[in-house]
Design a protein around this motif. Structure first.
Motif: not given
Length: 325
Positions: A278-288
């Motif tokens: 989840k932390q990785a996804i937040v950092g990626l800033k990609d809505k998809s």
């Protein structure tokens, strides 16, 4: 279907879930096949129904896939159940019964999905009902994995890029997923996949189960090879995961990516690994890019047939709610 190597004289199938499918009018079909080591199993699927499970041996010869069918239009599919670590299989030709005729190729499906995963996605030990969690070829069945079940539910083209024991940072063997994800045959480092041949609408990444174990075992040779004598920090774990997801995004700019985890103990209550994702996804800033954590099954070993079905139902529900095909 799947990452296959098509040559003039034969087609090579290595990955779990790779398949060959034909339409024909007639009463029966044989296939000329040869296996690298005799450890691979296939489902024979006639008109959508699994009719037999066959083991391919190391000698090149014909196998009867269908016989004594009503003389009519039929569909035949040969589906690889075992993973590439069991070796490769070569398909030379389909041989139709006298009076039979090959029909136009099956239509390409509207939806496309690809899975990047480990033993859970391969269907490791799904056929072992003894509780011994045996991972040898007779007990593996990718067709009954949550991944293949999900693809069939959506009537989607299915690509499965998975190997038992693999991780993002470290595996139980030298190769990790960032080094394997782009291969047609992972035992041949020179044979790389052409990503323009297949563009999935949805990508499911279900990794980290093996990492979660190995980062706690500094005595393991692969820990030493990857990390020396110091385990990776949470920040390093998150960064490695982000790098891999960004690599997949670079290959599939428009795909909707689901970063999954489970259903073994890496997703148990109190585990830090869902948080890393989840932390990785937040950092990626990609809505998809979304996360989906399978609830931990809290039983020994790998997912059983029922637990794979449960996983499929959970993922299907998530996709139906959150993904626009």
């Amino acid at each position: 279907m799947g990452r296959v190597d098509i040559q003039p004289e034969r087609t090579m199938l290595a990955w779990s879930g790779t398949s060959a499918k034909i339409n024909f009018n007639g009463t029966g079909v044989k296939a000329v096949l040869q296996d690298e080591g005799g450890n691979n199993y296939y489902n024979v699927i006639i008109d959508g129904t699994v009719t037999q499970r066959i083991q391919i041996d190391a000698q090149k010869h014909a196998y009867t896939l269908a016989a004594n069918l009503p003389k009519a239009n039929h569909t035949l599919e040969l589906f690889k159940l075992t993973e590439w670590a069991m070796g490769k299989t070569w398909l030379y030709e389909f041989d139709l019964d006298a009076g039979s005729a090959l029909l136009a190729a099956p239509a390409i499906k509207k939806h496309k999905i690809e899975f990047f995963g480990n033993s859970i996605t391969c269907g490791f030990a799904v056929l072992d009902t003894t509780g011994k969690d045996r991972g040898s070829a007779p007990y593996e069945d990718n067709y009954q994995s949550y991944a293949a079940i999900t693809a069939r539910h959506f009537d989607a083209e299915y690509y499965c890029t998975a190997r038992s024991g693999i991780g993002v940072l470290v595996s139980w063997f030298p190769q990790i997923m960032p080094e394997m994800y782009d291969k047609v045959d992972p035992s041949n480092l020179q044979l790389k996949w052409d990503f323009t041949r297949y563009t999935p609408d949805v990508v499911v990444i279900n990794l980290f189960q093996n990492d979660s174990w190995l980062v706690e075992h500094p005595e393991h040779p692969e820990f030493k090879a990857r990390f020396g004598d110091k385990k990776p920090t949470p920040a390093q774990i998150v960064a490695a995961y982000q790098t891999f997801v960004k690599t997949i995004r670079s290959k599939y700019p428009k795909a909707q990516i689901i970063c999954a985890l489970g259903s073994m103990d890496a997703s148990r209550e109190g585990s830090p690994w869902p948080g890393y994702i989840k932390q990785a996804i937040v950092g990626l800033k990609d809505k998809s890019i979304q996360s989906f954590i399978f609830p931990a099954k809290n039983t020994p070993g790998h997912p059983s047939k029922k637990e794979q079905i449960d996983m499929a139902n959970q993922l299907i529900g998530f996709i139906e709610k959150n993904v626009k095909w």
